[in-house]
Design an enzyme around this catalytic site. Structure first.
Site, PDB file in Angstrom:
ATOM      1  N   GLY A 172       0.812  -1.217   0.000  1.00  0.00           N
ATOM      2  CA  GLY A 172       0.000   0.000   0.000  1.00  0.00           C
ATOM      3  C   GLY A 172       0.845   1.266   0.000  1.00  0.00           C
ATOM      4  CB  SER A 173       3.890   2.250   1.787  1.00  0.00           C
ATOM      5  OG  SER A 173       3.208   2.399   3.004  1.00  0.00           O
ATOM      6  CB  SER A 205       7.372   2.492   5.538  1.00  0.00           C
ATOM      7  OG  SER A 205       6.770   1.521   6.391  1.00  0.00           O
ATOM      8  CB  SER A 217       3.869   0.325   9.613  1.00  0.00           C
ATOM      9  OG  SER A 217       4.929  -0.205   8.823  1.00  0.00           O
ATOM     10  CB  THR A 238       7.883  -1.961   5.461  1.00  0.00           C
ATOM     11  OG1 THR A 238       6.537  -1.858   5.922  1.00  0.00           O
ATOM     12  CG2 THR A 238       7.943  -2.955   4.321  1.00  0.00           C
ATOM     13  NE  ARG A 278      -6.139  -3.422   2.765  1.00  0.00           N
ATOM     14  CZ  ARG A 278      -5.746  -3.732   3.986  1.00  0.00           C
ATOM     15  NH1 ARG A 278      -4.523  -3.453   4.385  1.00  0.00           N
ATOM     16  NH2 ARG A 278      -6.566  -4.336   4.835  1.00  0.00           N
ATOM     17  CD  GLU A 324      -2.807  -5.458   0.731  1.00  0.00           C
ATOM     18  OE1 GLU A 324      -2.726  -5.084   1.903  1.00  0.00           O
ATOM     19  OE2 GLU A 324      -2.193  -4.892  -0.200  1.00  0.00           O
ATOM     20  CG  HIS A 333       3.359  -8.071 -28.025  1.00  0.00           C
ATOM     21  ND1 HIS A 333       3.673  -8.049 -29.373  1.00  0.00           N
ATOM     22  CD2 HIS A 333       2.834  -6.848 -27.739  1.00  0.00           C
ATOM     23  CE1 HIS A 333       3.382  -6.851 -29.858  1.00  0.00           C
ATOM     24  NE2 HIS A 333       2.856  -6.115 -28.893  1.00  0.00           N
ATOM     25  CE  LYS A 385       4.359  -6.142   6.500  1.00  0.00           C
ATOM     26  NZ  LYS A 385       3.668  -4.876   6.677  1.00  0.00           N
TER      27      LYS A 385
END
Ligand code: PA5
Length: 335
Positions: free
Chosen positions: A54-55, A96, A98, A101, A145, A224, A240, A332
């Site tokens: 999201g960031s 970020s 938060s 990350t 997000r 998400e 292609h 995470k």
């Protein structure tokens, strides 16, 4: 800098409803404007946006909006390591929400080591504790997000100042978004209606030019928020390769959703027409969504606001909580 007082942080639908307000809730302070001006005068050879999930989206959107006006390259890095070329006289804009990350923090360390100048955008965590950095502090509490419009309202004007371009009036864009969402059901089916055609399929969002990041964002929001499989691809490249991939019996599970713009190159517009016809001749159902707006940014954001809402409707149909991202959190933790 505070969040709108009416926003409910425990409710994704409410956060998505606040998309237009979040876009206009940041004013760059004079010190930051001064720093951008100094950087611009010293000379910049490239701008690199770093961030994950999201960031990362605001960087991709900013690049898509400004690349036809920028005389220097812009790149988006979603990884631990920066390309070697990012060094002195580059600007790295690290995002970020938060602030914790690990890939973004690692790439930021890379930027520091290479001598690139840095602007950090975060609501807290380790990033906000970095010393000797220029930090834009965002209000916390949102899902990363859902913070896209908020993050974009920092990343876009900062980049415009670094590039010495006219600053986009986000207040006007915000009013446009309110109006265009009030008219869902007129220029576009209501999210609750379109979802009936999507919910039993695997959406494949297809975009071109400035709508490529919008297609990618839509795929991520369905993953998400709705906890559903979705994909994205881009034209002309998909003509292609991907176009040959629908020969087996599973093809009818895939629902190409063609994101269309009046601003596309005429050959791209033609490719959308022909691609739709080829897919339908192969027995695939397709949906076309026509973006609304007079500029790339208006088209991108009105479509994003709409598709974010679609992802929340799908979450409801799936009986899932669009706020929770348990697998991302588990991964995470285990790392
Ligand atoms: O939307 C999300 O929750 C994720 O995609 C996060 O944005 C991603 O994991 C990166 O975290 P952050 O945005 O806090 O840097």
């Amino acid at each position: 800098m505070t969040l709108p007082s009416t926003i409910k942080l425990d409710n994704m639908r409410n956060m998505v409803t606040h998309f237009p307000q979040l876009l206009s809730s940041i004013e760059l302070d004079s010190n930051l404007t001064k720093i951008c001006k100094e950087y611009e005068e010293e000379g910049i050879v490239g701008i690199c946006f770093i961030g994950m999930g999201g960031s990362s989206i605001a960087g991709s959107y900013t690049k898509a909006i400004l690349q036809s006006s920028s005389e220097i390259p812009m790149m988006v890095v979603k990884d631990y390591v920066l390309p070697k070329c990012v060094g002195r006289n580059w600007i790295v804009i690290a995002v970020s929400y938060s602030g914790n990350t690990e890939e973004t923090l690692s790439a930021l360390d890379n930027a520091t080591a290479s001598g690139a100048r840095r602007i950090l955008i975060t609501s807290g965590g380790e990033m906000s504790e970095r010393k000797n950095e220029t930090i834009i502090q965002l209000p916390g509490g949102l899902q990363p997000r859902a913070a896209l419009p908020l993050i974009l309202s920092a990343v876009l004007p900062v980049t415009e100042k670094l590039l010495n371009l006219v600053t986009t009036d986000l207040q006007t864009i915000s009013s446009f978004l309110v109006k265009s969402s009030d008219e869902w059901g007129k220029w576009i089916e209501l999210p609750i209606e379109i979802i009936k055609s999507i919910s039993n399929s695997i959406p494949l969002f297809m975009g071109a030019e400035h709508l490529i990041p919008v297609a990618y964002r839509a795929k991520c929001q369905i993953n998400e928020n709705s906890k559903s499989v979705a994909f994205y691809s881009e034209l002309p490249e998909a003509n292609h390769n991907e176009i040959e991939g629908f020969a087996n019996k599973y093809r009818t599970s895939v629902l190409p959703i063609l994101l269309r713009s009046t601003q596309y190159h005429p050959r791209i517009a033609k490719r959308f027409d022909v691609t739709k016809s080829v897919y339908e001749n192969m027995g695939l159902r397709t949906i076309e969504i026509f973006a609304k707006g007079d500029s790339a940014i208006q088209e991108m954001l009105s479509l994003t606001h709409y598709l974010d809402s679609v992802s929340v409707e799908l979450a409801d149909i799936n009986g899932t909580d669009s706020l929770m991202v348990e697998k991302i959190s588990e991964l995470k933790k285990r790392l």
